[in-house]
Design a protein around this motif. Sequence first.
Motif, PDB file in Angstrom:
ATOM      1  N   GLY A 303      -5.378   2.238   2.396  1.00  0.00           N
ATOM      2  CA  GLY A 303      -6.380   1.098   2.282  1.00  0.00           C
ATOM      3  C   GLY A 303      -6.317   0.210   3.052  1.00  0.00           C
ATOM      4  O   GLY A 303      -5.855   0.130   4.308  1.00  0.00           O
ATOM      5  N   ALA A 304      -6.979  -1.077   2.709  1.00  0.00           N
ATOM      6  CA  ALA A 304      -6.943  -2.045   3.516  1.00  0.00           C
ATOM      7  C   ALA A 304      -6.544  -3.640   2.813  1.00  0.00           C
ATOM      8  O   ALA A 304      -6.982  -3.607   1.597  1.00  0.00           O
ATOM      9  CB  ALA A 304      -8.115  -2.490   4.317  1.00  0.00           C
ATOM     10  N   PHE A 305      -5.845  -4.533   3.247  1.00  0.00           N
ATOM     11  CA  PHE A 305      -5.594  -5.733   2.457  1.00  0.00           C
ATOM     12  C   PHE A 305      -6.465  -6.731   3.083  1.00  0.00           C
ATOM     13  O   PHE A 305      -6.675  -7.117   4.244  1.00  0.00           O
ATOM     14  CB  PHE A 305      -4.221  -6.167   2.749  1.00  0.00           C
ATOM     15  CG  PHE A 305      -2.910  -5.177   2.152  1.00  0.00           C
ATOM     16  CD1 PHE A 305      -2.701  -5.437   0.848  1.00  0.00           C
ATOM     17  CD2 PHE A 305      -2.602  -4.119   2.936  1.00  0.00           C
ATOM     18  CE1 PHE A 305      -2.001  -4.630   0.112  1.00  0.00           C
ATOM     19  CE2 PHE A 305      -1.652  -3.122   2.205  1.00  0.00           C
ATOM     20  CZ  PHE A 305      -1.254  -3.506   0.925  1.00  0.00           C
ATOM     21  N   ILE A 306      -7.325  -7.395   1.894  1.00  0.00           N
ATOM     22  CA  ILE A 306      -8.103  -8.343   1.924  1.00  0.00           C
ATOM     23  C   ILE A 306      -7.422  -9.739   1.618  1.00  0.00           C
ATOM     24  O   ILE A 306      -7.071  -9.975   0.586  1.00  0.00           O
ATOM     25  CB  ILE A 306      -9.269  -8.143   1.165  1.00  0.00           C
ATOM     26  CG1 ILE A 306      -9.764  -6.649   1.656  1.00  0.00           C
ATOM     27  CG2 ILE A 306     -10.404  -9.214   1.598  1.00  0.00           C
ATOM     28  CD1 ILE A 306     -10.230  -6.041   2.854  1.00  0.00           C
ATOM     29  N   LYS A 307      -7.625 -10.711   2.728  1.00  0.00           N
ATOM     30  CA  LYS A 307      -7.230 -12.212   2.254  1.00  0.00           C
ATOM     31  C   LYS A 307      -8.486 -12.944   1.874  1.00  0.00           C
ATOM     32  O   LYS A 307      -9.277 -13.162   2.481  1.00  0.00           O
ATOM     33  CB  LYS A 307      -6.336 -12.847   3.612  1.00  0.00           C
ATOM     34  CG  LYS A 307      -5.938 -14.389   3.187  1.00  0.00           C
ATOM     35  CD  LYS A 307      -5.214 -14.851   4.548  1.00  0.00           C
ATOM     36  CE  LYS A 307      -3.702 -14.210   4.471  1.00  0.00           C
ATOM     37  NZ  LYS A 307      -2.976 -15.113   5.400  1.00  0.00           N
ATOM     38  N   ILE A 308      -8.146 -13.561   0.571  1.00  0.00           N
ATOM     39  CA  ILE A 308      -9.340 -14.555   0.150  1.00  0.00           C
ATOM     40  C   ILE A 308      -8.772 -15.970   0.079  1.00  0.00           C
ATOM     41  O   ILE A 308      -9.923 -16.825  -0.262  1.00  0.00           O
ATOM     42  CB  ILE A 308      -9.714 -13.773  -1.188  1.00  0.00           C
ATOM     43  CG1 ILE A 308      -8.477 -14.057  -2.218  1.00  0.00           C
ATOM     44  CG2 ILE A 308     -10.205 -12.509  -1.132  1.00  0.00           C
ATOM     45  CD1 ILE A 308      -9.016 -13.825  -3.703  1.00  0.00           C
ATOM     46  N   ASP A 309      -7.601 -16.181   0.431  1.00  0.00           N
ATOM     47  CA  ASP A 309      -7.085 -17.305   0.359  1.00  0.00           C
ATOM     48  C   ASP A 309      -5.737 -17.519   1.241  1.00  0.00           C
ATOM     49  O   ASP A 309      -5.495 -16.421   1.495  1.00  0.00           O
ATOM     50  CB  ASP A 309      -6.835 -17.938  -1.129  1.00  0.00           C
ATOM     51  CG  ASP A 309      -6.371 -19.472  -1.258  1.00  0.00           C
ATOM     52  OD1 ASP A 309      -4.968 -19.418  -1.195  1.00  0.00           O
ATOM     53  OD2 ASP A 309      -7.292 -20.095  -1.294  1.00  0.00           O
ATOM     54  N   GLU A 310      -5.600 -18.551   1.519  1.00  0.00           N
ATOM     55  CA  GLU A 310      -4.486 -18.706   2.500  1.00  0.00           C
ATOM     56  C   GLU A 310      -3.047 -18.029   2.001  1.00  0.00           C
ATOM     57  O   GLU A 310      -2.554 -17.309   2.705  1.00  0.00           O
ATOM     58  CB  GLU A 310      -3.953 -20.351   2.673  1.00  0.00           C
ATOM     59  CG  GLU A 310      -2.781 -20.465   3.425  1.00  0.00           C
ATOM     60  CD  GLU A 310      -2.374 -21.994   3.544  1.00  0.00           C
ATOM     61  OE1 GLU A 310      -1.235 -22.288   4.464  1.00  0.00           O
ATOM     62  OE2 GLU A 310      -3.151 -22.843   3.018  1.00  0.00           O
ATOM     63  N   ASN A 311      -2.928 -18.070   0.679  1.00  0.00           N
ATOM     64  CA  ASN A 311      -1.703 -17.407   0.105  1.00  0.00           C
ATOM     65  C   ASN A 311      -2.240 -16.124  -0.954  1.00  0.00           C
ATOM     66  O   ASN A 311      -1.102 -15.581  -1.430  1.00  0.00           O
ATOM     67  CB  ASN A 311      -0.655 -18.251  -0.677  1.00  0.00           C
ATOM     68  CG  ASN A 311      -0.436 -19.591   0.405  1.00  0.00           C
ATOM     69  OD1 ASN A 311       0.182 -19.264   1.398  1.00  0.00           O
ATOM     70  ND2 ASN A 311      -0.864 -20.581   0.096  1.00  0.00           N
ATOM     71  N   ILE A 312      -3.261 -15.807  -0.855  1.00  0.00           N
ATOM     72  CA  ILE A 312      -3.891 -14.817  -1.622  1.00  0.00           C
ATOM     73  C   ILE A 312      -4.351 -13.546  -1.057  1.00  0.00           C
ATOM     74  O   ILE A 312      -5.541 -13.778  -0.356  1.00  0.00           O
ATOM     75  CB  ILE A 312      -4.571 -15.292  -2.932  1.00  0.00           C
ATOM     76  CG1 ILE A 312      -3.451 -16.256  -3.843  1.00  0.00           C
ATOM     77  CG2 ILE A 312      -5.253 -14.211  -3.881  1.00  0.00           C
ATOM     78  CD1 ILE A 312      -4.718 -16.879  -4.810  1.00  0.00           C
ATOM     79  N   GLU A 313      -4.090 -12.286  -1.207  1.00  0.00           N
ATOM     80  CA  GLU A 313      -4.683 -11.331  -0.598  1.00  0.00           C
ATOM     81  C   GLU A 313      -4.502 -10.026  -1.635  1.00  0.00           C
ATOM     82  O   GLU A 313      -3.632 -10.083  -2.472  1.00  0.00           O
ATOM     83  CB  GLU A 313      -4.093 -10.738   0.860  1.00  0.00           C
ATOM     84  CG  GLU A 313      -2.688 -10.486   0.715  1.00  0.00           C
ATOM     85  CD  GLU A 313      -2.071 -10.239   2.234  1.00  0.00           C
ATOM     86  OE1 GLU A 313      -1.668  -8.995   2.467  1.00  0.00           O
ATOM     87  OE2 GLU A 313      -1.927 -11.083   3.041  1.00  0.00           O
ATOM     88  N   GLY A 314      -5.422  -9.119  -1.659  1.00  0.00           N
ATOM     89  CA  GLY A 314      -5.509  -7.927  -2.595  1.00  0.00           C
ATOM     90  C   GLY A 314      -5.686  -6.634  -1.706  1.00  0.00           C
ATOM     91  O   GLY A 314      -5.849  -6.571  -0.544  1.00  0.00           O
ATOM     92  N   LEU A 315      -5.651  -5.548  -2.531  1.00  0.00           N
ATOM     93  CA  LEU A 315      -5.757  -4.052  -1.718  1.00  0.00           C
ATOM     94  C   LEU A 315      -7.285  -3.661  -2.060  1.00  0.00           C
ATOM     95  O   LEU A 315      -7.881  -3.569  -3.207  1.00  0.00           O
ATOM     96  CB  LEU A 315      -4.814  -3.267  -2.617  1.00  0.00           C
ATOM     97  CG  LEU A 315      -5.107  -1.832  -2.122  1.00  0.00           C
ATOM     98  CD1 LEU A 315      -4.756  -1.644  -0.545  1.00  0.00           C
ATOM     99  CD2 LEU A 315      -4.103  -0.966  -2.828  1.00  0.00           C
ATOM    100  N   LEU A 316      -7.892  -3.145  -1.058  1.00  0.00           N
ATOM    101  CA  LEU A 316      -9.082  -2.531  -1.008  1.00  0.00           C
ATOM    102  C   LEU A 316      -8.568  -1.035  -0.893  1.00  0.00           C
ATOM    103  O   LEU A 316      -8.311  -0.555   0.177  1.00  0.00           O
ATOM    104  CB  LEU A 316      -9.969  -2.781  -0.168  1.00  0.00           C
ATOM    105  CG  LEU A 316     -11.494  -1.927   0.037  1.00  0.00           C
ATOM    106  CD1 LEU A 316     -12.151  -1.723  -1.047  1.00  0.00           C
ATOM    107  CD2 LEU A 316     -12.238  -2.498   1.213  1.00  0.00           C
ATOM    108  N   HIS A 317      -8.704  -0.284  -1.820  1.00  0.00           N
ATOM    109  CA  HIS A 317      -7.837   1.395  -1.903  1.00  0.00           C
ATOM    110  C   HIS A 317      -9.132   2.241  -1.090  1.00  0.00           C
ATOM    111  O   HIS A 317     -10.213   1.793  -1.408  1.00  0.00           O
ATOM    112  CB  HIS A 317      -7.608   1.858  -3.434  1.00  0.00           C
ATOM    113  CG  HIS A 317      -6.631   3.146  -3.110  1.00  0.00           C
ATOM    114  ND1 HIS A 317      -7.470   4.440  -3.027  1.00  0.00           N
ATOM    115  CD2 HIS A 317      -5.414   3.073  -3.063  1.00  0.00           C
ATOM    116  CE1 HIS A 317      -6.197   5.135  -2.947  1.00  0.00           C
ATOM    117  NE2 HIS A 317      -5.281   4.492  -2.895  1.00  0.00           N
ATOM    118  N   VAL A 318      -8.585   3.145  -0.588  1.00  0.00           N
ATOM    119  CA  VAL A 318      -9.735   3.786   0.142  1.00  0.00           C
ATOM    120  C   VAL A 318     -10.609   4.735  -0.889  1.00  0.00           C
ATOM    121  O   VAL A 318     -11.739   4.838  -0.518  1.00  0.00           O
ATOM    122  CB  VAL A 318      -8.857   5.344   1.057  1.00  0.00           C
ATOM    123  CG1 VAL A 318      -8.034   4.914   2.166  1.00  0.00           C
ATOM    124  CG2 VAL A 318      -7.870   5.970  -0.109  1.00  0.00           C
ATOM    125  N   SER A 319     -10.075   5.015  -2.146  1.00  0.00           N
ATOM    126  CA  SER A 319     -11.034   5.649  -3.248  1.00  0.00           C
ATOM    127  C   SER A 319     -12.194   4.616  -3.637  1.00  0.00           C
ATOM    128  O   SER A 319     -13.005   5.196  -4.165  1.00  0.00           O
ATOM    129  CB  SER A 319     -10.258   5.975  -4.307  1.00  0.00           C
ATOM    130  OG  SER A 319      -9.512   4.895  -4.811  1.00  0.00           O
TER     131      SER A 319
END
Length: 580
Positions: A303-319
């Motif tokens: 997948g890909a890691f998405i940053k939405i804030d200076e210190n916060i990021e989450g995962l966008l899984h391939v599925s």
Amino acid sequence: MVEEIANNEKNGGNSEELDMGALMAEEFGGLEEGKLIKARVIKVGKESIFVDVGYKSDGMIAIKEFTDQHGKVTVKEGDTIEVFLDRIENSQGFLILSKIKADRLKNLDGLEDIYKNKDVIEGKILRPIKGGFIIDIGVEVFLPNSQFQANDVGGVENAVNKIIPVKIIKYGKKKGEIIVSHKVAVLDQSRKQRKELWDTVQEGDIKKGLVKSITSYGAFIDIGGVTGLLHISDMSWGKVAHPAEVLAIESEIEVKIIKVDKEKKRISLGLKQLKDDPWMKIEEKCSIGSVINGKIVNIVDYGAFIKIDENIEGLLHVSDMSWTKRVKNPAELLAIGEAIKVKVLNIDKNNRKILFGLKQLERDPFEAIEQKYQPNIRVTGVVTGYSGSKVYLEFENGIEGVLNKKDLSWTKKFPTLKGVFRKGEKVESLVLNIDKVNRKVNLGLKQFTNDPWIAEIPEKYKVGTVVKGKVTKVASFGLLVELEEDLEAFIHISEISDEPIQKLEDTVKPGEIKEAKVIKLDNESRKISLSIKHLHSEMKAEELKKYSDNTGGKGTFGDIMNQGDDSGSVEESTDGGQGN
């Protein structure tokens, strides 16, 4: 006084009886060379300052001793100053005085106390000389190269005009007799700082520090004579790939003391602890179901890691990237640094994880698929690939269909799908059903025709039927025989002959035509089993019956075999029956 001197001379001129000090004091009004005296400025000339010291002659001092760095004279007529009496009279009859020497003498008195107390003081580097530097500590003193830590001021070439700590290591009142050390002063300061810090440091304290070194797991920070570890996990509330992304060597930073072990002399530092934990207020930033903007900071296989804030990021899984496409390589769809809009699918506050979705921004095309892809409808798709026993087809809107190997033919066996279809080839198939769980349309080819195993094959190949077929494969345990196109039967090695067969490959070759008898028809497993041995036994039994009928029942099996040899049986050539 003169008389007294004369009497002394008459009495033999005894010098011990002559009080020279008294004479000097009476003659010069109490003035003594080499001492400090008070003076009043009576005139400021172009080159000299003239002063009154209460003596018959006035004093004279070079004006440069009263001129600051901007060329401004720092005294005026009427000022009272303290000066050094260098010489009582010069050739012009003036007292020779010095303001600089007065200052030096006063400073020397103070420096002696500093030397005795072993204090550290500051000095300004004035100029380099052979073997070291001249330092101003109130008076000019010598700093040997061996006692100088050049790295602290950026190197020897940058030393002039720098203020540094020094300690007097040799003292004397004569010029050149005072020597100072920069190294000793730094060492003393460091020891003092370390002691003070260990005596007072507490968890929660905020300190200023200097980054001394950086490693893959963190950085070492000097917080005042004591070095603490700032671990990579304590640098930011967000992810940090390497400490060098956050810090630079010799940079000044502010850190928080998060752990102190005075016994082992270890201090753990934190940088992120200076700020509130953003995950504690994540609900203010986003909520499940909300659509937010982010930036792609990393792409991995899953997948890909998405940053939405200076210190916060989450995962966008391939599925969660596409409803219809099987994304094997996210880098083909996304790029690092790209701005992206995603939907929040889940927030795990305790484990600091956010799951994003991209496909959820659009309607799921599979929701209406049952209306378009109903069972028994003919559809045409493009072959996109293979996986084990499956062929994948793609239809419009990215809908994927699956054609299983077992649904290709009612009778033909496919050891491999390689070569059966080509990628990009258009294939017409029949919709069998919709797999909502796996989001697939199951397809079939054999379903275009009736299943021959229901009536045709059982009727044609009943048990006991004698058939002929071409050997397609010889194995150690038996033969595969093609009865007709795409229909094979199996003859086990035990059903070939009554005699033991050592190596079947030496007895039978592919391409040979064999006649055998159907001994088993398994509709469930769709297999036909044949036997050559059973056929031969039946044929022999018929021959025996015919011979027995012709001889009135007096013949034997051996007679039949001999007769068969003489007449040339079905299996042997007539030439084989000729005598020698």
